[in-house]
Motif scaffolding. Structure first.
Motif, short mmCIF file in Angstrom:
data_model
loop_
_atom_site.label_atom_id
_atom_site.label_comp_id
_atom_site.label_asym_id
_atom_site.label_seq_id
_atom_site.Cartn_x
_atom_site.Cartn_y
_atom_site.Cartn_z
N ASP A 104 1.16 -0.98 -0.02
CA ASP A 104 0.00 0.03 0.01
C ASP A 104 0.93 1.25 -0.15
O ASP A 104 1.73 1.14 0.84
CB ASP A 104 -0.77 0.03 1.34
N ALA A 105 0.59 2.09 -1.14
CA ALA A 105 1.65 3.33 -0.82
C ALA A 105 1.60 4.29 0.21
O ALA A 105 2.43 4.74 0.54
CB ALA A 105 1.06 4.16 -2.33
N ARG A 106 0.36 4.07 0.90
CA ARG A 106 0.55 4.72 2.27
C ARG A 106 1.26 4.18 3.40
O ARG A 106 1.57 4.88 4.17
CB ARG A 106 -1.23 4.99 2.59
N THR A 107 1.39 2.81 3.32
CA THR A 107 2.14 2.37 4.58
C THR A 107 3.66 1.98 4.08
O THR A 107 4.47 1.50 4.94
CB THR A 107 1.59 1.12 4.98
N GLY A 108 3.94 1.62 2.65
CA GLY A 108 5.06 0.96 2.36
C GLY A 108 5.33 -0.24 2.65
O GLY A 108 4.53 -1.08 2.83
N LYS A 152 -2.46 1.77 -4.75
CA LYS A 152 -3.03 2.79 -4.24
C LYS A 152 -2.33 3.98 -4.36
O LYS A 152 -2.67 5.01 -3.26
CB LYS A 152 -3.63 2.55 -2.77
N ILE A 153 -1.68 4.13 -5.11
CA ILE A 153 -0.94 5.39 -5.60
C ILE A 153 -1.88 6.68 -5.87
O ILE A 153 -1.37 7.88 -5.44
CB ILE A 153 0.07 5.39 -6.80
N ASP A 154 -3.17 6.23 -6.16
CA ASP A 154 -4.17 7.34 -6.29
C ASP A 154 -4.46 8.10 -5.05
O ASP A 154 -4.76 9.37 -4.89
CB ASP A 154 -5.36 6.87 -6.98
N LEU A 155 -4.23 7.35 -3.97
CA LEU A 155 -4.61 8.03 -2.47
C LEU A 155 -3.79 8.75 -2.18
O LEU A 155 -3.82 9.56 -0.92
CB LEU A 155 -5.01 6.60 -1.56
N LEU A 156 -2.51 8.92 -2.77
CA LEU A 156 -1.45 9.90 -2.56
C LEU A 156 -1.28 10.82 -3.71
O LEU A 156 -0.36 11.49 -3.69
CB LEU A 156 -0.06 9.09 -2.33
N ASP A 157 -2.45 11.05 -4.42
CA ASP A 157 -2.40 11.92 -5.39
C ASP A 157 -1.20 11.66 -6.53
O ASP A 157 -0.43 12.63 -6.88
CB ASP A 157 -2.47 13.51 -5.09
N TYR A 158 -0.72 10.38 -6.65
CA TYR A 158 0.11 10.06 -7.41
C TYR A 158 1.50 10.65 -7.46
O TYR A 158 2.08 11.08 -8.20
CB TYR A 158 -0.18 10.20 -9.03
N VAL A 209 6.69 -0.63 -9.62
CA VAL A 209 5.78 0.23 -10.61
C VAL A 209 4.58 0.66 -9.79
O VAL A 209 4.22 0.06 -9.03
CB VAL A 209 4.94 -1.08 -11.77
N PRO A 210 4.47 1.90 -9.88
CA PRO A 210 3.28 2.80 -9.39
C PRO A 210 1.93 2.17 -9.96
O PRO A 210 1.73 2.45 -11.15
CB PRO A 210 3.79 4.17 -9.47
N VAL A 211 1.13 1.69 -9.25
CA VAL A 211 -0.18 1.36 -9.77
C VAL A 211 -1.54 1.79 -8.90
O VAL A 211 -1.34 2.00 -7.67
CB VAL A 211 -0.22 -0.16 -10.05
#
Length: 427
Positions: free
Chosen positions: A114-118, A144-150, A179-181
């Protein structure tokens, strides 16, 4: 390039793995119309405005109700460039045993974070298990990179941390891709996203289509675990005696010299049969029946191997194990070892070490191995078995540890010093 890629997915709970797998199936048009309609109806019932693609893969009722993946499920999809067999494995720590099963034959693994927790504890645990299993390539899908505004910066920090961790496990830089997805919206899964202009690498699907998959080396020694002895004893085949199984490694041809183990008897291959007729040559994964020149007493569980490069016949094993039972493992335990089609009694002589997958260190002579811990053990077997080092031949270097009383699987084992392979340094 191989036309078939075997891959596994892994990740922590709620990282969006089921949604990512559903997205891959959806974007490659591998979903039947009635399946998609059922998902759309279920999504509407939940008050969602778009289809919940995770419902395509969370097939068990308990999975749907809990919102987690429990069992390993194999998904099949294809593009014009390649076919895929995907082992969708659980993310919850209590189902690590299923992750081991699903990843055991993978040529590549997709690890989600999860991009928010890494990178979290379970990410490091899964990476260590994948390294022990010898999975040669990893993809880190930062979901979930969208939740960090990419955010490029957040992605870069996670990618750098994981790449360094993978390097410590023995992965070269070229064997790991981040890969950011956004599995929910499809960003960089099958289609390149214009919301990540800073990312110049391939989409996840592009990478899966293009990644080279090394074939089994021609020089691998031949191994055929015998599953069945075929003796039809019919008027048409009165003297037929064949030994059926799946080629675990190497190739076999009529005229090849082989040895039958554990008997240690040499002989020559007379014919290689299949359901479609005899073959001039059979390679790894081929289901064959081998006929030999000599009449040897061979039974299920025996091994037919290259005479010039036979495996080691031993009643003592030093091996890495991933402990999968809630009951701790201690020296002195009596267990069963299942190697191929042969099961023998065994005694745990010593717990040599425990691997700390978080700190990448080795603790000598632990008192026990707890659930999901990885360690090196020394086993004494009731009878010799033919084994290879796991790094040489995973099929004949891997085994299961089983509880004698109820048949439960206690551990997955790998013959040899796997900790040096993944780059651990004793503490």
């Amino acid at each position: 390039m191989s036309s078939l890629l075997r891959l596994a997915t892994a990740g922590s709970v709620d990282d969006g793995k089921s949604t990512l797998v559903g997205r891959l199936l959806y974007d490659t048009k591998s979903v039947l119309a009635d399946q998609l309609e059922a998902v759309q109806r279920a999504s509407v019932d939940r008050g969602l405005s778009t289809p919940d693609l995770s419902l395509l893969v969370d097939g068990l009722r308990s999975e749907r109700e809990q919102g987690i993946t429990i069992d390993v499920a194999y998904r099949y999809f294809a593009t014009p460039n390649r076919s895929f067999v995907l082992a969708d494995t659980p993310g919850h720590v209590q189902y690590t045993r299923n992750t081991v099963t699903g990843a055991s034959t993978a040529q590549l693994a997709v690890l989600l974070v999860d991009a928010r927790t890494g990178v979290v504890e379970q990410t490091r645990r899964h990476a260590a298990v994948l390294a022990l299993l010898g999975v040669p390539r990893l993809v880190l899908a930062v979901n979930k990179i969208d939740l960090l505004d990419y955010d490029e910066g957040a992605f870069s920090v996670i990618a750098k941390e994981f790449t360094a961790h993978a390097a410590s496990l023995g992965y070269a830089a070229g064997s790991v891709l981040a890969v950011p997805v956004s599995a929910l919206h499809g960003d960089n899964v099958a289609s390149r996203s214009d919301r990540t202009p800073w990312y110049s690498g391939p989409t996840l699907l592009e990478h899966l289509e293009r990644v080279p998959v090394a074939p089994d080396p021609d020089g691998d020694p031949f191994r055929l675990p015998v599953q069945y002895v075929i003796r039809p004893r019919t008027a048409e085949h009165p003297d037929y005696r064949g030994y059926a199984g799946q080629v675990a490694a190497g190739t076999i041809r009529p005229g090849d010299r082989v040895v039958v183990l554990p008997q240690g008897l040499p002989t020559t291959v007379r014919r290689v049969d299949t359901a479609d007729g005899p073959l001039d040559e059979a390679g790894p994964g081929s289901s064959v029946t081998v006929l030999l020149d000599d009449d040897i007493d061979i039974a299920r569980g025996d091994l037919i191997a290259s005479a010039d490069r036979p495996p080691v016949l031993t009643d003592e094993l030093t091996a890495a194990v991933c402990w999968l039972s809630s009951t701790p493992l201690r020296a002195g335990a009596k267990v069963l070892v299942k190697h191929g089609a042969r099961t023998v009694q065994a005694f745990v002589d010593e717990l040599v070490s425990r691997f700390d997958e978080q700190g990448l260190s080795v603790v000598d002579r632990p008192d026990s191995l707890e659930l999901n811990e990885i360690g090196s053990v020394r086993l004494r077997l009731s009878e010799p078995v033919p084994v290879d080092d796991y790094a040489t031949s995973p099929r004949t270097g891997g085994f299961l540890v089983i509880e004698p009383r109820d048949g439960d699987t206690l551990a997955a084992g790998m013959v040899g010093d796997r900790f040096s392979t993944i780059g651990a340094v004793p503490s």
